[in-house]
Design a protein around this motif. Sequence first.
Motif, mmCIF file in Angstrom:
data_model
loop_
_atom_site.group_PDB
_atom_site.id
_atom_site.type_symbol
_atom_site.label_atom_id
_atom_site.label_comp_id
_atom_site.label_asym_id
_atom_site.label_seq_id
_atom_site.Cartn_x
_atom_site.Cartn_y
_atom_site.Cartn_z
ATOM 1 N N HIS A 97 0.730 -1.254 -0.365
ATOM 2 C CA HIS A 97 -0.292 -0.019 0.131
ATOM 3 C C HIS A 97 0.836 0.613 -0.150
ATOM 4 O O HIS A 97 2.165 1.313 0.771
ATOM 5 N N ILE A 98 0.671 2.160 -0.510
ATOM 6 C CA ILE A 98 1.216 3.685 -1.324
ATOM 7 C C ILE A 98 0.799 4.720 0.018
ATOM 8 O O ILE A 98 -0.233 4.461 -0.485
ATOM 9 N N SER A 99 1.461 5.316 0.537
ATOM 10 C CA SER A 99 0.918 6.278 1.699
ATOM 11 C C SER A 99 1.865 7.508 2.008
ATOM 12 O O SER A 99 2.390 7.615 0.967
ATOM 13 N N THR A 100 1.213 8.437 2.664
ATOM 14 C CA THR A 100 2.077 9.485 2.078
ATOM 15 C C THR A 100 2.705 10.479 3.551
ATOM 16 O O THR A 100 2.670 10.135 4.615
ATOM 17 N N ASP A 101 3.397 10.718 3.342
ATOM 18 C CA ASP A 101 4.385 11.602 4.297
ATOM 19 C C ASP A 101 3.613 13.106 4.848
ATOM 20 O O ASP A 101 3.623 13.650 6.291
ATOM 21 N N TYR A 102 2.254 12.974 4.637
ATOM 22 C CA TYR A 102 1.132 14.565 4.957
ATOM 23 C C TYR A 102 0.342 13.463 6.309
ATOM 24 O O TYR A 102 -0.441 14.325 7.197
ATOM 25 N N VAL A 103 1.096 12.038 6.588
ATOM 26 C CA VAL A 103 0.476 11.279 8.581
ATOM 27 C C VAL A 103 1.466 12.291 9.167
ATOM 28 O O VAL A 103 0.937 12.088 10.155
ATOM 29 N N PHE A 104 2.181 12.912 8.783
ATOM 30 C CA PHE A 104 2.906 13.704 9.618
ATOM 31 C C PHE A 104 2.803 15.761 9.620
ATOM 32 O O PHE A 104 2.140 15.752 8.553
ATOM 33 N N GLY A 105 3.087 15.564 11.116
ATOM 34 C CA GLY A 105 2.658 16.982 11.285
ATOM 35 C C GLY A 105 3.494 17.833 10.257
ATOM 36 O O GLY A 105 3.794 19.096 10.330
ATOM 37 N N GLY A 106 5.270 17.504 10.330
ATOM 38 C CA GLY A 106 5.609 18.758 9.699
ATOM 39 C C GLY A 106 6.656 19.713 11.075
ATOM 40 O O GLY A 106 7.162 20.880 10.484
ATOM 41 N N ASN A 107 6.698 18.824 12.081
ATOM 42 C CA ASN A 107 7.289 20.427 12.694
ATOM 43 C C ASN A 107 8.731 19.905 13.174
ATOM 44 O O ASN A 107 9.204 19.914 14.819
ATOM 45 N N LYS A 108 9.582 18.876 12.974
ATOM 46 C CA LYS A 108 10.950 18.285 13.104
ATOM 47 C C LYS A 108 11.670 18.971 12.595
ATOM 48 O O LYS A 108 10.923 19.842 11.668
#
Length: 279
Positions: A97-108
Motif C-alpha cells: 500500500h502506498i501512503s504519504t508524508d502527510y501523516v506527519f505534522g512537519g514540526n521536526k
Amino acid sequence: MNVLVTGGGGQLGSEIKANTLRKGQYFFADADVLDITQKEAVRAFVQQNAVGLIVNCAAYTNVDKAEDDEAAARAINETAVAHLAAVCNEFELPLIHISTDYVFGGNKNTPYAETDLVQPLGVYGRTKWAGEEAIRQAGIEHLIIRTAWLYSHHFGHNFLKTIQRLSAERAELKVVFDQVGSPTNATDLAALVVHIIETGSYKGKHETYHFSNEGVCSWYDFAAEIVKLAAHQCKVLPCLSAEFPSKVTRPAYSVLDKTKVKKDFAFSIRHWREALSNP
C-alpha cells in the motif's frame, strides 16, 4: 503469480507498468475497471482473476479539495483500503500500500522515521493514516510505503509538469521556500515496488517503510532546478507559504528517513537532482 495494481492508470501505477519485467500476470485497474469502494467488486475481481498479491496505488490526492469533500477522500483513502485489506484477509493475500508524508505534522527538523508520532494536519493526511491503520488491524501480510512529493516525467499531472508549463509561459514565478522535503521520481518508487514484487521480498512482512529520493530541498529549490533543466528564461522567486492561502496547512518539514528501506531491500536510491535530470 497474478498481481492486481489498483490506481493502475495513475502516475505511479503507469510507472510500475513500464518498469515490470512481467514475471507473472499484472492487472492494472482504474476505477472504470474496478471500483475499490465496493467490497464485493474487489472480492469478485480477486477471485475471478486468481490474484495472488495486491498493490494499492489508488488514492484521493487533492489535498485542498479534500477539506470540502471529506466523504470522497475517506471513501478512497480509508474505506476502499479497508475493503482491500478484508479481501486480502479472506484470501490470505499480501498487500503493498502506498501512503504519504502527510501523516506527519512537519514540526521536526530531522528526517521522519517510520516509528515517529503521526500528526496529520488535514483531511487528506487523516484519511491516509486511517487507511494505514485499517491494514494493520486486518492482521494481513503487508508493506506500507510512505512517499512524498511524487512526480513523473511521463504520466499524470504533477509539480514537475506544472512548473515546466508555467515557466514556458511566464517571465517569473513565485514558489514557496518554507516547505522542505525530498522529491520522489515515480520511476524510482516504481522500481522499488517491482523489485519487492519480483524478488518476493514482501513475503512474511508486516512493515511500514519510507521512500523518496535522497537529498533535501524546498519547493523553490525544486522549481528552480526544473526551470534550469528546461532551459527556460523564467525567473524563479522564493516566497512564504502565507502568500498562497490554503484551506489546509501543509507540513513545513517532511523529509523521510530511508534507512530501513535501503537496509531491508538492499536498494540504492538516487539523489533527487540526478533523478530529476535522468528520467
